[in-house]
Write a protein that holds these residues in place. Structure first.
Motif, PDB file in Angstrom:
ATOM      1  N   ALA A  61      36.972  42.269  42.597  1.00 33.99           N
ATOM      2  CA  ALA A  61      37.349  42.861  43.665  1.00 33.99           C
ATOM      3  C   ALA A  61      37.946  41.898  44.708  1.00 33.99           C
ATOM      4  O   ALA A  61      39.063  42.229  45.314  1.00 33.99           O
ATOM      5  CB  ALA A  61      36.249  43.804  44.586  1.00 33.99           C
ATOM      6  N   MET A  62      37.418  40.590  44.838  1.00 33.59           N
ATOM      7  CA  MET A  62      37.935  39.813  45.696  1.00 33.59           C
ATOM      8  C   MET A  62      39.152  39.148  45.231  1.00 33.59           C
ATOM      9  O   MET A  62      40.424  39.179  45.819  1.00 33.59           O
ATOM     10  CB  MET A  62      37.047  38.604  45.868  1.00 33.59           C
ATOM     11  CG  MET A  62      35.791  38.623  46.529  1.00 33.59           C
ATOM     12  SD  MET A  62      34.718  37.524  46.464  1.00 33.59           S
ATOM     13  CE  MET A  62      35.332  36.001  46.929  1.00 33.59           C
ATOM     14  N   GLU A  90      51.335  42.622  50.306  1.00 33.85           N
ATOM     15  CA  GLU A  90      51.554  43.274  51.768  1.00 33.85           C
ATOM     16  C   GLU A  90      51.839  42.154  52.516  1.00 33.85           C
ATOM     17  O   GLU A  90      52.626  42.503  53.685  1.00 33.85           O
ATOM     18  CB  GLU A  90      50.025  43.722  52.062  1.00 33.85           C
ATOM     19  CG  GLU A  90      49.626  45.279  51.517  1.00 33.85           C
ATOM     20  CD  GLU A  90      50.450  46.139  51.616  1.00 33.85           C
ATOM     21  OE1 GLU A  90      50.815  46.461  52.741  1.00 33.85           O
ATOM     22  OE2 GLU A  90      50.838  46.912  50.517  1.00 33.85           O
ATOM     23  N   ARG A 132      41.192  33.075  46.950  1.00 31.88           N
ATOM     24  CA  ARG A 132      41.482  33.061  45.542  1.00 31.88           C
ATOM     25  C   ARG A 132      40.669  31.909  44.949  1.00 31.88           C
ATOM     26  O   ARG A 132      40.200  31.961  43.592  1.00 31.88           O
ATOM     27  CB  ARG A 132      43.007  33.286  45.290  1.00 31.88           C
ATOM     28  CG  ARG A 132      43.317  33.304  43.777  1.00 31.88           C
ATOM     29  CD  ARG A 132      44.833  33.364  43.511  1.00 31.88           C
ATOM     30  NE  ARG A 132      45.458  34.162  44.454  1.00 31.88           N
ATOM     31  CZ  ARG A 132      45.516  35.517  44.239  1.00 31.88           C
ATOM     32  NH1 ARG A 132      44.937  36.241  43.216  1.00 31.88           N
ATOM     33  NH2 ARG A 132      46.540  36.298  45.154  1.00 31.88           N
ATOM     34  N   ALA A 177      41.224  41.034  43.158  1.00 33.21           N
ATOM     35  CA  ALA A 177      42.248  42.180  43.299  1.00 33.21           C
ATOM     36  C   ALA A 177      42.693  42.297  44.826  1.00 33.21           C
ATOM     37  O   ALA A 177      43.822  42.564  45.066  1.00 33.21           O
ATOM     38  CB  ALA A 177      41.930  43.288  42.783  1.00 33.21           C
ATOM     39  N   ASN A 178      41.718  42.261  45.622  1.00 31.74           N
ATOM     40  CA  ASN A 178      42.066  42.168  47.128  1.00 31.74           C
ATOM     41  C   ASN A 178      43.034  40.909  47.559  1.00 31.74           C
ATOM     42  O   ASN A 178      44.049  41.291  48.447  1.00 31.74           O
ATOM     43  CB  ASN A 178      41.094  42.290  48.006  1.00 31.74           C
ATOM     44  CG  ASN A 178      40.336  43.461  47.939  1.00 31.74           C
ATOM     45  OD1 ASN A 178      40.973  44.614  47.910  1.00 31.74           O
ATOM     46  ND2 ASN A 178      38.969  43.514  48.006  1.00 31.74           N
ATOM     47  N   CYS A 179      42.886  39.789  46.947  1.00 33.65           N
ATOM     48  CA  CYS A 179      44.035  38.669  47.149  1.00 33.65           C
ATOM     49  C   CYS A 179      45.327  39.242  46.685  1.00 33.65           C
ATOM     50  O   CYS A 179      46.475  38.809  47.540  1.00 33.65           O
ATOM     51  CB  CYS A 179      43.585  37.548  46.439  1.00 33.65           C
ATOM     52  SG  CYS A 179      42.264  36.585  47.266  1.00 33.65           S
ATOM     53  N   ASP A 180      45.527  39.727  45.352  1.00 32.92           N
ATOM     54  CA  ASP A 180      46.586  40.260  45.096  1.00 32.92           C
ATOM     55  C   ASP A 180      47.331  41.337  45.800  1.00 32.92           C
ATOM     56  O   ASP A 180      48.556  41.249  46.303  1.00 32.92           O
ATOM     57  CB  ASP A 180      46.671  41.021  43.758  1.00 32.92           C
ATOM     58  CG  ASP A 180      46.228  39.843  42.571  1.00 32.92           C
ATOM     59  OD1 ASP A 180      46.526  38.758  42.975  1.00 32.92           O
ATOM     60  OD2 ASP A 180      45.825  40.282  41.478  1.00 32.92           O
ATOM     61  N   VAL A 181      46.654  42.092  46.505  1.00 34.95           N
ATOM     62  CA  VAL A 181      47.017  43.341  47.207  1.00 34.95           C
ATOM     63  C   VAL A 181      47.312  42.636  48.611  1.00 34.95           C
ATOM     64  O   VAL A 181      48.706  42.880  49.230  1.00 34.95           O
ATOM     65  CB  VAL A 181      45.928  44.194  47.762  1.00 34.95           C
ATOM     66  CG1 VAL A 181      46.623  45.452  48.922  1.00 34.95           C
ATOM     67  CG2 VAL A 181      45.712  45.098  46.496  1.00 34.95           C
ATOM     68  N   LEU A 182      46.737  41.703  49.182  1.00 38.73           N
ATOM     69  CA  LEU A 182      47.017  40.803  50.460  1.00 38.73           C
ATOM     70  C   LEU A 182      48.434  40.206  50.116  1.00 38.73           C
ATOM     71  O   LEU A 182      49.520  39.946  51.016  1.00 38.73           O
ATOM     72  CB  LEU A 182      45.974  39.895  50.751  1.00 38.73           C
ATOM     73  CG  LEU A 182      44.845  40.516  51.458  1.00 38.73           C
ATOM     74  CD1 LEU A 182      43.701  39.489  51.589  1.00 38.73           C
ATOM     75  CD2 LEU A 182      45.144  41.134  52.966  1.00 38.73           C
TER      76      LEU A 182
END
Length: 69
Positions: A17-18, A28, A43, A20-25
């Motif tokens: 999850a961390m 964005e 990351r 994947a959230n880095c990829d989204v950040l």
């Protein structure tokens, strides 16, 4: 061995999850370079922890008795 396998599963889920959230950040944030160092830090920490979990699993599997041994 069962405890280590269960613990590694419980650690892998939030790690993924961390990451994947880095990829989204990253996506964005776009050109906003102010966030890049923070995202890279998160990351790197997640990658390090994932490596340690994988190493722990490898060590446990190497030390586990094999069928027929």
């Amino acid at each position: 061995m069962g405890l280590v396998l269960a613990a590694s599963h419980e650690l892998k889920t939030p790690l993924m999850a961390m990451m994947a959230n880095c990829d989204v950040l990253d996506a964005e944030a776009g050109a906003d370079g102010r966030l890049a160092p923070w995202i890279a830090n998160i990351r790197a920490a997640a990658d390090e922890m994932a490596s340690k979990v994988a190493g722990l699993l490898g060590a446990v599997r190497e030390g586990a008795p094999r069928d027929g041994a």
